[in-house]
Design a protein around this motif. Structure first.
Motif, PDB file in Angstrom:
ATOM      1  N   ALA A  99      27.954  19.667 -23.921  1.00  0.00           N
ATOM      2  CA  ALA A  99      26.916  18.841 -23.286  1.00  0.00           C
ATOM      3  C   ALA A  99      26.633  17.568 -24.064  1.00  0.00           C
ATOM      4  O   ALA A  99      26.347  16.520 -23.469  1.00  0.00           O
ATOM      5  CB  ALA A  99      25.640  19.666 -23.136  1.00  0.00           C
ATOM      6  N   PHE A 100      26.715  17.629 -25.393  1.00  0.00           N
ATOM      7  CA  PHE A 100      26.387  16.455 -26.206  1.00  0.00           C
ATOM      8  C   PHE A 100      27.640  16.004 -26.968  1.00  0.00           C
ATOM      9  O   PHE A 100      27.723  16.108 -28.196  1.00  0.00           O
ATOM     10  CB  PHE A 100      25.230  16.784 -27.161  1.00  0.00           C
ATOM     11  N   TYR A 101      28.600  15.509 -26.192  1.00  0.00           N
ATOM     12  CA  TYR A 101      29.845  15.002 -26.764  1.00  0.00           C
ATOM     13  C   TYR A 101      29.628  13.533 -27.120  1.00  0.00           C
ATOM     14  O   TYR A 101      30.130  12.607 -26.473  1.00  0.00           O
ATOM     15  CB  TYR A 101      30.980  15.154 -25.752  1.00  0.00           C
ATOM     16  N   LEU A 102      28.873  13.289 -28.195  1.00  0.00           N
ATOM     17  CA  LEU A 102      28.449  11.940 -28.566  1.00  0.00           C
ATOM     18  C   LEU A 102      28.630  11.770 -30.075  1.00  0.00           C
ATOM     19  O   LEU A 102      27.849  12.292 -30.868  1.00  0.00           O
ATOM     20  CB  LEU A 102      26.973  11.723 -28.192  1.00  0.00           C
ATOM     21  N   PRO A 103      29.635  11.046 -30.492  1.00  0.00           N
ATOM     22  CA  PRO A 103      29.944  10.942 -31.931  1.00  0.00           C
ATOM     23  C   PRO A 103      28.902  10.173 -32.734  1.00  0.00           C
ATOM     24  O   PRO A 103      28.841  10.330 -33.951  1.00  0.00           O
ATOM     25  CB  PRO A 103      31.296  10.222 -31.940  1.00  0.00           C
ATOM     26  N   LEU A 104      28.052   9.333 -32.064  1.00  0.00           N
ATOM     27  CA  LEU A 104      27.062   8.530 -32.798  1.00  0.00           C
ATOM     28  C   LEU A 104      25.639   9.067 -32.656  1.00  0.00           C
ATOM     29  O   LEU A 104      24.693   8.435 -33.120  1.00  0.00           O
ATOM     30  CB  LEU A 104      27.103   7.072 -32.303  1.00  0.00           C
ATOM     31  N   LEU A 105      25.482  10.225 -32.032  1.00  0.00           N
ATOM     32  CA  LEU A 105      24.148  10.786 -31.820  1.00  0.00           C
ATOM     33  C   LEU A 105      23.526  11.200 -33.152  1.00  0.00           C
ATOM     34  O   LEU A 105      24.088  11.969 -33.915  1.00  0.00           O
ATOM     35  CB  LEU A 105      24.241  11.998 -30.890  1.00  0.00           C
ATOM     36  N   THR A 106      22.303  10.685 -33.416  1.00  0.00           N
ATOM     37  CA  THR A 106      21.595  10.999 -34.667  1.00  0.00           C
ATOM     38  C   THR A 106      20.277  11.744 -34.431  1.00  0.00           C
ATOM     39  O   THR A 106      19.794  12.437 -35.321  1.00  0.00           O
ATOM     40  CB  THR A 106      21.279   9.717 -35.450  1.00  0.00           C
ATOM     41  N   LYS A 107      19.698  11.608 -33.223  1.00  0.00           N
ATOM     42  CA  LYS A 107      18.404  12.247 -32.954  1.00  0.00           C
ATOM     43  C   LYS A 107      18.415  12.827 -31.546  1.00  0.00           C
ATOM     44  O   LYS A 107      18.697  12.119 -30.576  1.00  0.00           O
ATOM     45  CB  LYS A 107      17.264  11.230 -33.093  1.00  0.00           C
ATOM     46  N   LEU A 108      18.064  14.125 -31.429  1.00  0.00           N
ATOM     47  CA  LEU A 108      18.054  14.810 -30.142  1.00  0.00           C
ATOM     48  C   LEU A 108      16.748  15.594 -30.016  1.00  0.00           C
ATOM     49  O   LEU A 108      16.421  16.405 -30.884  1.00  0.00           O
ATOM     50  CB  LEU A 108      19.252  15.758 -30.011  1.00  0.00           C
ATOM     51  N   GLN A 109      16.026  15.373 -28.900  1.00  0.00           N
ATOM     52  CA  GLN A 109      14.752  16.037 -28.658  1.00  0.00           C
ATOM     53  C   GLN A 109      14.856  16.861 -27.373  1.00  0.00           C
ATOM     54  O   GLN A 109      15.118  16.315 -26.295  1.00  0.00           O
ATOM     55  CB  GLN A 109      13.631  15.012 -28.533  1.00  0.00           C
ATOM     56  N   LEU A 110      14.617  18.172 -27.505  1.00  0.00           N
ATOM     57  CA  LEU A 110      14.699  19.102 -26.374  1.00  0.00           C
ATOM     58  C   LEU A 110      13.457  19.989 -26.306  1.00  0.00           C
ATOM     59  O   LEU A 110      13.516  21.104 -25.794  1.00  0.00           O
ATOM     60  CB  LEU A 110      15.951  19.982 -26.510  1.00  0.00           C
ATOM     61  N   SER A 111      12.329  19.534 -26.796  1.00  0.00           N
ATOM     62  CA  SER A 111      11.145  20.382 -26.865  1.00  0.00           C
ATOM     63  C   SER A 111      10.539  20.617 -25.486  1.00  0.00           C
ATOM     64  O   SER A 111      10.721  19.833 -24.550  1.00  0.00           O
ATOM     65  CB  SER A 111      10.093  19.749 -27.776  1.00  0.00           C
ATOM     66  N   ASN A 112       9.836  21.749 -25.395  1.00  0.00           N
ATOM     67  CA  ASN A 112       9.120  22.127 -24.174  1.00  0.00           C
ATOM     68  C   ASN A 112      10.051  22.256 -22.974  1.00  0.00           C
ATOM     69  O   ASN A 112       9.826  21.687 -21.913  1.00  0.00           O
ATOM     70  CB  ASN A 112       7.999  21.129 -23.872  1.00  0.00           C
ATOM     71  N   ASN A 113      11.132  23.048 -23.152  1.00  0.00           N
ATOM     72  CA  ASN A 113      12.039  23.411 -22.076  1.00  0.00           C
ATOM     73  C   ASN A 113      12.142  24.937 -22.033  1.00  0.00           C
ATOM     74  O   ASN A 113      11.208  25.631 -22.443  1.00  0.00           O
ATOM     75  CB  ASN A 113      13.403  22.747 -22.271  1.00  0.00           C
ATOM     76  N   HIS A 114      13.272  25.463 -21.554  1.00  0.00           N
ATOM     77  CA  HIS A 114      13.445  26.917 -21.450  1.00  0.00           C
ATOM     78  C   HIS A 114      14.759  27.337 -22.086  1.00  0.00           C
ATOM     79  O   HIS A 114      15.521  28.117 -21.513  1.00  0.00           O
ATOM     80  CB  HIS A 114      13.405  27.355 -19.978  1.00  0.00           C
ATOM     81  N   LEU A 115      15.033  26.837 -23.278  1.00  0.00           N
ATOM     82  CA  LEU A 115      16.290  27.115 -23.965  1.00  0.00           C
ATOM     83  C   LEU A 115      16.073  28.192 -25.018  1.00  0.00           C
ATOM     84  O   LEU A 115      15.274  28.028 -25.940  1.00  0.00           O
ATOM     85  CB  LEU A 115      16.839  25.837 -24.612  1.00  0.00           C
ATOM     86  N   ASN A 116      16.798  29.277 -24.898  1.00  0.00           N
ATOM     87  CA  ASN A 116      16.664  30.417 -25.801  1.00  0.00           C
ATOM     88  C   ASN A 116      17.590  30.224 -26.998  1.00  0.00           C
ATOM     89  O   ASN A 116      18.771  29.932 -26.839  1.00  0.00           O
ATOM     90  CB  ASN A 116      17.015  31.712 -25.068  1.00  0.00           C
ATOM     91  N   VAL A 117      17.057  30.400 -28.211  1.00  0.00           N
ATOM     92  CA  VAL A 117      17.868  30.185 -29.408  1.00  0.00           C
ATOM     93  C   VAL A 117      18.972  31.223 -29.555  1.00  0.00           C
ATOM     94  O   VAL A 117      19.915  31.026 -30.322  1.00  0.00           O
ATOM     95  CB  VAL A 117      16.984  30.205 -30.679  1.00  0.00           C
ATOM     96  N   SER A 118      18.877  32.315 -28.829  1.00  0.00           N
ATOM     97  CA  SER A 118      19.891  33.375 -28.981  1.00  0.00           C
ATOM     98  C   SER A 118      21.110  33.156 -28.115  1.00  0.00           C
ATOM     99  O   SER A 118      22.195  33.653 -28.443  1.00  0.00           O
ATOM    100  CB  SER A 118      19.263  34.739 -28.673  1.00  0.00           C
ATOM    101  N   ASP A 119      21.025  32.411 -27.006  1.00  0.00           N
ATOM    102  CA  ASP A 119      22.193  32.295 -26.134  1.00  0.00           C
ATOM    103  C   ASP A 119      22.362  30.937 -25.466  1.00  0.00           C
ATOM    104  O   ASP A 119      23.338  30.731 -24.743  1.00  0.00           O
ATOM    105  CB  ASP A 119      22.146  33.369 -25.042  1.00  0.00           C
ATOM    106  N   SER A 120      21.462  29.967 -25.663  1.00  0.00           N
ATOM    107  CA  SER A 120      21.567  28.691 -24.949  1.00  0.00           C
ATOM    108  C   SER A 120      22.473  27.685 -25.640  1.00  0.00           C
ATOM    109  O   SER A 120      22.913  26.714 -25.014  1.00  0.00           O
ATOM    110  CB  SER A 120      20.166  28.067 -24.774  1.00  0.00           C
ATOM    111  N   TYR A 121      22.735  27.869 -26.923  1.00  0.00           N
ATOM    112  CA  TYR A 121      23.495  26.879 -27.680  1.00  0.00           C
ATOM    113  C   TYR A 121      24.876  27.457 -28.012  1.00  0.00           C
ATOM    114  O   TYR A 121      25.009  28.329 -28.884  1.00  0.00           O
ATOM    115  CB  TYR A 121      22.759  26.499 -28.967  1.00  0.00           C
ATOM    116  N   SER A 122      25.909  26.974 -27.326  1.00  0.00           N
ATOM    117  CA  SER A 122      27.272  27.457 -27.568  1.00  0.00           C
ATOM    118  C   SER A 122      27.806  26.898 -28.882  1.00  0.00           C
ATOM    119  O   SER A 122      27.237  25.965 -29.451  1.00  0.00           O
ATOM    120  CB  SER A 122      28.186  27.055 -26.409  1.00  0.00           C
ATOM    121  N   GLU A 123      28.907  27.433 -29.337  1.00  0.00           N
ATOM    122  CA  GLU A 123      29.489  27.050 -30.622  1.00  0.00           C
ATOM    123  C   GLU A 123      29.897  25.584 -30.644  1.00  0.00           C
ATOM    124  O   GLU A 123      29.857  24.931 -31.687  1.00  0.00           O
ATOM    125  CB  GLU A 123      30.688  27.945 -30.923  1.00  0.00           C
TER     126      GLU A 123
END
Length: 834
Positions: A99-123
């Motif tokens: 989802a974030f294929y961005l080589p220059l990305l330095t700051k990402l904000q995803l607060s107040n959503n419905h993303l579970n730390v156990s399964d929402s973030y793939s390797e």
């Protein structure tokens, strides 16, 4: 087919064009002139996908507050120079593999959503974001926060090796996997939504050791901390667990692994636990509790609002490195410094780098307690708290402000004071807050050299105690003296601010001021802001127009019916000269009549900046209220006949009144008393029920000492016993110990009528001016029905001049000594009161 293809292409081109126009209306593209970065602002646009026509060279993309539910691999792929993305406050439930294929990305904000730390973030979700420095994924786990089972935190740490700041939720039973060890550059760890129940010695074992800042603020529930929980953060410089219910005792044990280190901040503000059987709410500091923290070199320490009720064996000042302190905050506790005040002062002197000290909100004890010494005679006597039985008097002394101390707040203190003199000579002290310092004595401030004091707050302290207690303060710019009872100094006609003639801002609100003496505000030639709100001014003091640099004036919540023409002209001149002028007029008793017509026009014509959008409540001549904006918009109907017909109306009204009075007198002469008493009483009952008026007294009597016998022997038997009315007399009905100012104001407010008994000594009486002004105010608000003046053993010419402004509303009686005139006087008084 060829034509069909051309038509379809044209339609597609049109749709793309329309979409482009619509997107440009939704998103704002701006270029920062300093950083030269391009930002696309698409906040709160109800978007469900990334707009297709945004420029490909944008650096910052703000999509907060939209309706995103899923982030795909191609959503941001074309923004090759994108460095910041804000997706806060969306409905995101899943992220694509890349989802974030961005080589220059330095700051990402995803607060107040419905993303579970156990399964929402793939390797591989951050696989190409190797430059990511800040990741904010807080407030995503509220549904899983209360789970009783351990929750795995599966963040791809191998892709976040350059991450420096991580903001994340902390559930009840977190389980951080080994991938967190790969975040080798992580320095700031913030747990925003904190629901943890038990912080063990292994909770943080998989975090890298280079973390310098740890925040666990405002955790929801009481939790237990093991003593070695922070051993995995040997480089920790900032520890903030404020507003977290773990008890101060646990917090002080929590720093066990940080002994003999250097800390920039330890914030233990309000870590108390209420209703806990394990950790009592009241805290007693002992050397045992302080044994770990005392070894740390701390720059800023905050242990405020922790119900510390006692200090044992001087444990508060046993720190081994006092020279490290720069800020010390002890407010809202309940311990006293009396028994070791000299040791504490010595400790302050050893904090050579201290710049801020705050020990406010200390309700330790009353300054003048009353003791019951004889239960049989109920002899209540006031005993000096400094020499009370069982206590020995401690000598007062001089406190020299340390030269590096810049900010001192000792506000809202109610305790004993052993510091008689405070020396601010040759210091850098800039801000001093002594507001509501309710102690047995106010210290004397001295300065034999230079001083840097620019801000002083002595609100809530009686002005007679602080007057003359300060030296010349040439650098003082802001002075606050609200709730200071300045009305006690005004009659003395002294120059109140002769010690600080360089002021630019002055606050004297809430002081019961109704006039200002000629010398009271003398010398304030540089004043730019003046707050006289919540006083009793009926007219503006002329001294205000002598402040040549004034550009802000707060007159709100006074008793003004209008502003005089010379004052409005002066405000316009000030606004034109300085280019701005702020005026606050809310809460005054404005009147919309012919006399105030010019003022109403000025409100909307002036270019000065007025509050309330220039729309104030005003009273109409015929009764009722309206708004100044409505009145001026319908100006012709309200004021058209003011000048032309005023004399005709006056003559007609006078003639009609005379004729009506003659007819009425002729008709009811024989039955005048019976008719008047009956209908007047019925009318009052109906009016009071309709207005829901609930008077405690029928008559409030204002009198001096030489009129007391007249009230007791003549007035009370007739008015109370024969007529059945309830009187309010100062000697009988005032509560013992209550504020004279408040009890008089409340009593007049709760009385239907007021009687001023003028005797030879009434003019010199202390409270007569206040009671007259309060009566005028209650009469204006129509709560007070009759004001009666009785001249007893003196001439009516000796009536106070303060009553002259409402003389037409005053009922006057010259009390005869004896004879048949007494019957007529009593009947007249009875008619007025009934």
């Amino acid at each position: 087919m060829i034509y069909l293809s051309i038509v379809m292409n044209l339609c597609l081109l049109y749709m793309v064009s329309c979409s482009s126009i619509d997107t440009k209306e939704k998103c704002t593209i701006k270029v920062d002139p300093k950083s030269k970065r391009t930002k696309a602002d698409c906040r709160n646009k109800n978007l469900t996908s990334v707009p297709l026509d945004l420029p490909a060279d944008i650096n910052v993309l703000d999509l907060a507050g939209n309706l995103f539910t899923f982030i795909g691999n191609s959503d941001f792929k074309r923004f090759v120079v994108l460095s910041e993305i804000n997706l806060n406050n969306n409905e995101i439930m899943a992220l694509d593999t890349h989802a974030f294929y961005l080589p220059l990305l330095t700051k990402l904000q995803l607060s107040n959503n419905h993303l579970n730390v156990s399964d929402s973030y793939s390797e591989n979700v951050f696989h190409s974001s190797s430059k990511l420095r800040e990741l904010d994924i807080k407030r995503n786990m509220r549904y899983a926060s209360y789970s009783e089972n351990p929750l795995d935190y599966n963040l791809p740490g191998s892709s976040l090796i350059n991450l420096e700041v991580l903001v994340i939720d902390l559930v009840c039973f977190p389980k951080f996997n080994s991938s967190f060890q790969k975040m080798s550059n992580l320095q700031t760890l913030i747990f925003d939504d904190c629901f943890i129940c038990y912080l063990s010695n292994e909770t943080f074992m998989n975090f890298p050791q280079n973390v310098k800042e740890l925040q666990m603020r405002s955790c929801q529930y009481f939790f237990v901390v093991e003593i070695d929980a922070l051993k995995y953060f040997p480089l920790l410089c900032i520890l903030d667990i404020s507003n977290t219910p773990i008890s101060l005792s646990q917090a002080l044990q929590m720093v066990y692994p940080l002994q003999n280190t250097n800390m920039d901040l330890i914030n233990f503000h309000h870590v108390s636990v209420e209703n806990s059987q394990i950790y009592p709410y009241d805290v007693i500091l002992t050397p045992k509790l302080m044994e770990y923290i005392r070894t740390i070199c701390i720059k800023t320490l905050d242990i405020s609002e922790n119900s510390i009720c006692s200090i044992r064996n001087k444990s508060l000042i046993l720190f081994q490195h006092p020279q490290c302190f720069e800020q010390l905050i002890l407010s809202a506790n309940r311990f006293g410094l009396g028994y070791f005040i000299s040791y504490f002062v010595s400790f302050v002197y050893r904090m050579t780098n201290l710049t801020l000290f705050d020990n406010s909100y200390v309700p330790l004890e009353y300054k003048n307690p009353q003791f019951l010494h004889d239960s049989q005679t109920l002899d209540l006597r006031v005993k000096d708290s400094r020499i009370s039985e069982g206590n020995f008097e401690k000598p007062s002394f001089t406190f020299h402000i340390p030269k590096n101390l810049k900010y001192v707040r000792v506000s809202h203190v109610m305790a004993r004071n052993y510091v008689q003199i405070i020396d601010i000579s040759n210091t850098t002290l800039a801000t001093l807050d002594f507001s509501y310092y309710n102690t047995d004595m106010f210290p004397l401030f001295i300065c034999d050299g230079f001083n840097n004091l620019t801000y002083l707050d002595i609100s809530g302290i009686e002005s007679t105690k602080t007057f003359g207690q300060f030296p010349i303060l040439k650098h003082l710019k802001i002075l606050k003296m609200a709730h200071s009872q300045l009305y006690k100094l005004i009659p003395q006609n002294v120059t109140i601010f002769n010690w600080t003639t360089y002021l630019t801002s002055l606050d004297v609100s809430h002081n019961y001021l109704w006039y200002v003496g000629e010398k009271s505000f003398e010398g304030l030639n540089l004043l730019t802001s003046l707050n006289v709100s919540n006083n009793m001014f009926q007219t503006i003091p002329r001294v205000i127009m002598s402040f040549a640099h004034l550009t802000e004036l707060d007159l709100s919540f006074n008793l003004l019916s209008m502003l005089e023409d010379d004052l409005t002209v002066w405000i316009n001149v000030q606004n034109k000269h300085f280019g701005h002028f702020k005026l606050y007029l809310q809460g005054n008793a404005f009147i919309c009549t012919c006399e105030t017509a010019n003022f109403l026009i000025w409100i909307f014509d002036t270019k000065a900046n007025l509050d309330m959008d220039k729309n104030y409540t005003c009273r109409l001549p015929g009764g009722g209220n309206n708004f100044t904006k409505n009145v001026t918009e319908d100006y012709h109907n309200y004021f058209a006949a003011c000048n032309a017909a005023i004399w005709i109306k006056l003559g007609v009204s006078l003639l009609t009144s005379i004729c009506f009075c003659i007819v009425c007198i002729t008709l009811v002469y024989n039955f005048r008393w019976r008719i008047l008493f009956y209908f007047h009483r019925k009318f009052l009952i109906i009016v009071e029920k309709g207005l829901e008026v609930n008077f405690k007294y029928d008559v409030y009597v204002s009198y001096s000492d030489d009129g007391a016998s007249f009230i007791k022997n003549i007035f009370q038997p007739t008015i109370e016993h024969r007529w059945g009315l309830r009187m309010c007399c100062e000697d009988r009905d005032f509560d013992v110990g209550a504020s004279n100012l408040d009890v008089r104001a409340r009593s007049i407010h709760k009385s239907r009528h007021i009687i001023f008994v003028i005797t030879p000594s009434f003019i010199t009486r202390e409270w007569n001016r206040f009671e007259i002004e309060r009566a005028k105010y209650e009469k204006f608000t129509k709560d007070l029905q009759k004001i009666v003046v009785i001249a007893h053993k003196t001439s009516i010419q000796n009536t106070p001049t303060e009553l002259s402004t409402i003389w037409n509303d005053v009922c006057v009686i010259e009390w005869p000594e004896e004879g048949g005139e007494l019957f007529t006087v009593w009947q007249k008084l009875r008619l007025w009161l009934f």
